[in-house]
Design an enzyme around this catalytic site. Structure first.
Site, PDB file in Angstrom:
ATOM      1  N   ASN A 287      -4.566   6.804  -1.282  1.00  0.00           N
ATOM      2  CA  ASN A 287      -3.873   7.280  -0.082  1.00  0.00           C
ATOM      3  C   ASN A 287      -3.246   8.648  -0.269  1.00  0.00           C
ATOM      4  O   ASN A 287      -2.929   9.332   0.688  1.00  0.00           O
ATOM      5  CB  ASN A 287      -2.803   6.270   0.365  1.00  0.00           C
ATOM      6  CG  ASN A 287      -3.418   5.177   1.215  1.00  0.00           C
ATOM      7  OD1 ASN A 287      -4.477   5.374   1.814  1.00  0.00           O
ATOM      8  ND2 ASN A 287      -2.786   4.028   1.244  1.00  0.00           N
TER       9      ASN A 287
ATOM     10  N   GLU B 153      -6.186  -0.865  -7.278  1.00  0.00           N
ATOM     11  CA  GLU B 153      -5.274   0.038  -7.975  1.00  0.00           C
ATOM     12  C   GLU B 153      -4.224  -0.838  -8.670  1.00  0.00           C
ATOM     13  O   GLU B 153      -3.520  -1.605  -8.013  1.00  0.00           O
ATOM     14  CB  GLU B 153      -4.591   0.992  -6.986  1.00  0.00           C
ATOM     15  CG  GLU B 153      -5.548   2.005  -6.381  1.00  0.00           C
ATOM     16  CD  GLU B 153      -4.879   2.938  -5.363  1.00  0.00           C
ATOM     17  OE1 GLU B 153      -5.404   4.030  -5.138  1.00  0.00           O
ATOM     18  OE2 GLU B 153      -3.834   2.559  -4.779  1.00  0.00           O
TER      19      GLU B 153
ATOM     20  N   SER C 212       0.826  -1.214   0.000  1.00  0.00           N
ATOM     21  CA  SER C 212       0.000   0.000   0.000  1.00  0.00           C
ATOM     22  C   SER C 212       0.853   1.254   0.000  1.00  0.00           C
ATOM     23  O   SER C 212       0.328   2.351  -0.186  1.00  0.00           O
ATOM     24  CB  SER C 212      -0.965   0.010   1.178  1.00  0.00           C
ATOM     25  OG  SER C 212      -0.388  -0.531   2.316  1.00  0.00           O
TER      26      SER C 212
ATOM     27  N   HIS D  82      -3.180  -3.445  -5.837  1.00  0.00           N
ATOM     28  CA  HIS D  82      -3.496  -2.926  -4.502  1.00  0.00           C
ATOM     29  C   HIS D  82      -4.981  -3.074  -4.195  1.00  0.00           C
ATOM     30  O   HIS D  82      -5.815  -2.312  -4.701  1.00  0.00           O
ATOM     31  CB  HIS D  82      -3.056  -1.456  -4.403  1.00  0.00           C
ATOM     32  CG  HIS D  82      -3.211  -0.883  -3.038  1.00  0.00           C
ATOM     33  ND1 HIS D  82      -3.477   0.450  -2.805  1.00  0.00           N
ATOM     34  CD2 HIS D  82      -3.137  -1.462  -1.815  1.00  0.00           C
ATOM     35  CE1 HIS D  82      -3.570   0.650  -1.504  1.00  0.00           C
ATOM     36  NE2 HIS D  82      -3.358  -0.493  -0.887  1.00  0.00           N
TER      37      HIS D  82
HETATM   38  P1  NAD Z   1      -0.917  -9.150   8.068  1.00  0.00           P
HETATM   39  O1  NAD Z   1       0.070  -8.829   9.101  1.00  0.00           O
HETATM   40  O2  NAD Z   1      -2.325  -9.424   8.441  1.00  0.00           O
HETATM   41  O3  NAD Z   1      -0.406 -10.420   7.229  1.00  0.00           O
HETATM   42  C1  NAD Z   1       0.888 -10.555   6.714  1.00  0.00           C
HETATM   43  C2  NAD Z   1       1.211 -12.036   6.668  1.00  0.00           C
HETATM   44  O4  NAD Z   1       2.410 -12.223   5.926  1.00  0.00           O
HETATM   45  C3  NAD Z   1       1.446 -12.637   8.054  1.00  0.00           C
HETATM   46  O5  NAD Z   1       0.638 -13.796   8.202  1.00  0.00           O
HETATM   47  C4  NAD Z   1       2.934 -13.001   8.053  1.00  0.00           C
HETATM   48  O6  NAD Z   1       3.212 -14.179   8.784  1.00  0.00           O
HETATM   49  C5  NAD Z   1       3.193 -13.210   6.574  1.00  0.00           C
HETATM   50  N1  NAD Z   1       4.572 -13.022   6.144  1.00  0.00           N
HETATM   51  C6  NAD Z   1       5.451 -12.086   6.572  1.00  0.00           C
HETATM   52  N2  NAD Z   1       6.612 -12.215   5.880  1.00  0.00           N
HETATM   53  C7  NAD Z   1       6.438 -13.235   4.996  1.00  0.00           C
HETATM   54  C8  NAD Z   1       7.252 -13.810   3.982  1.00  0.00           C
HETATM   55  N3  NAD Z   1       8.489 -13.399   3.751  1.00  0.00           N
HETATM   56  N4  NAD Z   1       6.737 -14.820   3.251  1.00  0.00           N
HETATM   57  C9  NAD Z   1       5.488 -15.281   3.479  1.00  0.00           C
HETATM   58  N5  NAD Z   1       4.670 -14.773   4.432  1.00  0.00           N
HETATM   59  C10 NAD Z   1       5.140 -13.752   5.173  1.00  0.00           C
HETATM   60  O7  NAD Z   1      -0.815  -7.965   6.998  1.00  0.00           O
HETATM   61  P2  NAD Z   1      -1.928  -7.443   5.975  1.00  0.00           P
HETATM   62  O8  NAD Z   1      -2.717  -6.398   6.640  1.00  0.00           O
HETATM   63  O9  NAD Z   1      -2.617  -8.600   5.348  1.00  0.00           O
HETATM   64  O10 NAD Z   1      -1.012  -6.704   4.901  1.00  0.00           O
HETATM   65  C11 NAD Z   1      -0.276  -7.394   3.937  1.00  0.00           C
HETATM   66  C12 NAD Z   1       0.145  -6.443   2.835  1.00  0.00           C
HETATM   67  O11 NAD Z   1      -1.002  -5.831   2.275  1.00  0.00           O
HETATM   68  C13 NAD Z   1       1.060  -5.304   3.267  1.00  0.00           C
HETATM   69  O12 NAD Z   1       1.954  -5.024   2.236  1.00  0.00           O
HETATM   70  C14 NAD Z   1       0.091  -4.155   3.481  1.00  0.00           C
HETATM   71  O13 NAD Z   1       0.700  -2.893   3.336  1.00  0.00           O
HETATM   72  C15 NAD Z   1      -0.880  -4.424   2.356  1.00  0.00           C
HETATM   73  N6  NAD Z   1      -2.218  -3.833   2.545  1.00  0.00           N
HETATM   74  C16 NAD Z   1      -2.844  -3.896   3.758  1.00  0.00           C
HETATM   75  C17 NAD Z   1      -4.116  -3.346   3.904  1.00  0.00           C
HETATM   76  C18 NAD Z   1      -4.856  -3.415   5.212  1.00  0.00           C
HETATM   77  O14 NAD Z   1      -5.817  -2.657   5.406  1.00  0.00           O
HETATM   78  N7  NAD Z   1      -4.482  -4.281   6.127  1.00  0.00           N
HETATM   79  C19 NAD Z   1      -4.749  -2.738   2.793  1.00  0.00           C
HETATM   80  C20 NAD Z   1      -4.099  -2.730   1.568  1.00  0.00           C
HETATM   81  C21 NAD Z   1      -2.841  -3.272   1.452  1.00  0.00           C
END
Ligand code: NAD
Length: 502
Positions: free
Chosen positions: A195, A157, A124, A145
């Site tokens: 954003n 996106e 993001s 995204h």
């Molecule tokens: P989260 O913490 O819920 O999940 C991330 C997962 O990735 C965890 O289960 C972790 O164990 C795993 N992980 C970490 N490193 C790893 C690796 N090297 N290989 C495999 N698995 C791995 O996070 P999230 O909220 O799902 O966010 C994930 C991505 O999505 C981020 O880049 C975040 O910026 C993006 N994002 C999040 C949101 C939101 O609202 N949460 C919205 C849009 C985008």
């Protein structure tokens, strides 16, 4: 450009957190075979089990057919090693938001998957160009995204970095559509579309709080009346001030400390104090059990006061609306369509829509300014500010006039641009800059803001209603008042005024 077809692509989702599971669900629902991987042992299997329970819940409520739930779950496999995913034709990464970790994951993926496999990141905030740095085939890496919660939020996106190929971006665009989403192309710039353009929604309210304009409850009420589902204060409380502050800070830093994006001391203090919003029980508002949220005043209708001379000033939709209301009430008035402001002149006292200048700085001491009216709803909350030189009588009378016109006036301090006008003009300005800099199209920006953050209208739809000259006049007045970089007008908007396009 050779088109890439991902219709039947086996999908690997890396990261089984909030986003990863949602992405796996929508891909599987659209018919893809999906592999789900997470470095934390057992996390992918746990996430799959949780998703199964969620779908079962939907089946029990009658919102999902049992066969559809079974088919979706049957298509998702949790895997323990990435080697098992060699056959993937689309990899969607949703792991921790860290550049070096994402980079090394994609470098590893290149050694495992076929050369024609598309690599997508759900980042993001990190530059897609930077994530692709060091890949053997950086042209196949693209941003995909999604918004949270993935199954419900329509926007995707599709973010192209400097080296992303047009065919890869188009393939992600097409597959997002096939998954029931509304994709929008974006260039990889800080904050992408949503954003970035959304920053002023928070920033202007935080600035207004710092300027002691009004309470959080009043500011929220004004913006809700303009059609936003949540006011900025309640929304920041929901997002969490730590998260919101860190996004603002990263956009600010990524723009080389452009003052347009400067974070707020007001929010910094909340973060420092652990007043993070809902999750900590206290932010702008209290979330303690039984805590009542400050209310907004109820609409109290009024009849038009009597006066000797009443003139509807200015031309355009608002002037016509004011004249129509007076006509319907049988009130005698004349019109001055040549006036350079819009509102009412009542026995020489002025009740006028803000043009971005503080009321006190206007020539007529008996002036009360009111905010932009973006709704026709009767009883809508409307910010009003009297000149510091206005007589007590006119301050009170102006409120009665507004109530008779069908609004609920709420007093705010005499700040330039008031609340809705200042916020919406800055949203338009940011969107105009995004288009000017080739980040997205105007239609893309409108779709992104309506679907990504549920805005009641897109910035360019507002621009069409308000007109570029009005927006530019308001921002120029704010710029003159504040004297800094914050309110500088987008060159795109200025040119639009010159071309008489709005
Ligand atoms: P989260 O913490 O819920 O999940 C991330 C997962 O990735 C965890 O289960 C972790 O164990 C795993 N992980 C970490 N490193 C790893 C690796 N090297 N290989 C495999 N698995 C791995 O996070 P999230 O909220 O799902 O966010 C994930 C991505 O999505 C981020 O880049 C975040 O910026 C993006 N994002 C999040 C949101 C939101 O609202 N949460 C919205 C849009 C985008």
């Amino acid at each position: 450009m050779n088109p890439i077809n991902l219709t039947h692509a086996p999908v690997l989702v890396v990261g089984a957190g909030i986003m990863g599971v949602g992405i796996a669900q929508v891909a599987a629902q659209a018919g893809h075979a999906v592999m789900l991987f997470d470095t934390r042992e057992g996390a992918a299997a746990e996430a799959k089990a949780k998703l199964s329970a969620t779908l079962d819940g939907l089946v029990q409520k009658g919102k999902l057919a049992p066969e559809a739930a079974a088919m979706t779950m049957g298509r998702i496999t949790s895997i323990d090693t990435l080697d098992e995913a060699a056959g993937a034709k689309l990899v969607v990464e949703a792991i921790v938001e860290k550049l070096d970790i994402k980079r090394s994951l994609f470098r590893q993926m290149e050694t495992l998957v076929a050369p024609d496999c598309v690599l997508a990141t759900n980042t993001s905030s990190i530059s897609v160009t930077a994530i692709a740095n060091g890949l053997r085939h950086p042209e196949r890496l693209v941003g995909m995204h999604f918004f949270n919660p993935v199954p419900l939020m329509k926007l995707v996106e599709v973010v192209s970095g400097l080296q992303t190929s047009a065919a890869v971006a188009q393939a992600i665009f097409d597959v997002s559509k096939a998954w029931g989403k509304v994709p929008v192309h974006a260039r990889s710039t800080p904050g992408f579309i949503v954003n970035r353009i959304a920053r002023p929604y928070y920033a202007e309210t935080l600035a207004l709080l710092q300027e002691q304009a009004a309470t959080p409850a009043v500011l929220d009420a004004c913006l809700r009346a303009a059609g936003f589902r949540m006011g900025p204060c309640e929304l920041m409380d929901l997002i969490g001030h730590d998260t919101n502050f860190s996004v603002t800070q990263s956009v600010y830093e990524a723009n080389f400390f452009d003052k347009r994006f400067v974070p707020s001391l007001v929010q910094r203090e909340l973060v420092d104090g652990g007043l993070l919003g809902r999750k900590s029980g206290q932010g702008f508002f209290s979330y303690a059990e039984g805590a009542a949220k400050p209310g907004v005043p109820a609409y109290i209708p009024a009849v038009f006061p009597t006066c000797r001379t009443l003139v509807v000033m200015g031309s355009g939709a608002l002037a016509d609306r004011l004249a129509h209301s007076l006509h319907q009430a049988g009130h005698a008035y004349t019109r001055n369509t040549g006036a350079d402001w819009v509102g009412l002149s009542v026995d020489g006292a002025h009740l006028r829509q803000t043009d971005g200048r503080a009321a006190t700085l206007l020539t007529n001491p008996d002036t009360v300014v009111f905010d932009w009216l973006l709704t026709t709803e009767t009883g809508a909350v409307l910010a009003v500010a009297p000149s510091l030189r206005a007589s007590d009588t006119w301050q009170k009378q102006a409120q009665v006039w507004l109530r008779a016109l069908g609004y609920t006036p709420v007093a705010v301090a005499d700040v330039p641009g008031l609340v809705v006008a200042r916020t919406v003009a800055m949203l338009i300005n940011e969107a105009a800059d995004a288009v000017h800099q080739g980040v997205c199209t105007a239609d893309g920006a409108d779709a992104a803001m309506k679907l990504g953050v549920n805005y009641p209208a897109g910035p360019f739809e507002w621009l069409g209603r308000v007109g570029a000259p009005v927006v530019v006049q308001l921002l120029d007045a704010l710029d003159a008042h504040c004297r800094g970089e914050r309110y500088r007008v987008s060159p795109w908007l200025r040119m639009r005024v010159m071309l008489h396009m709005a």
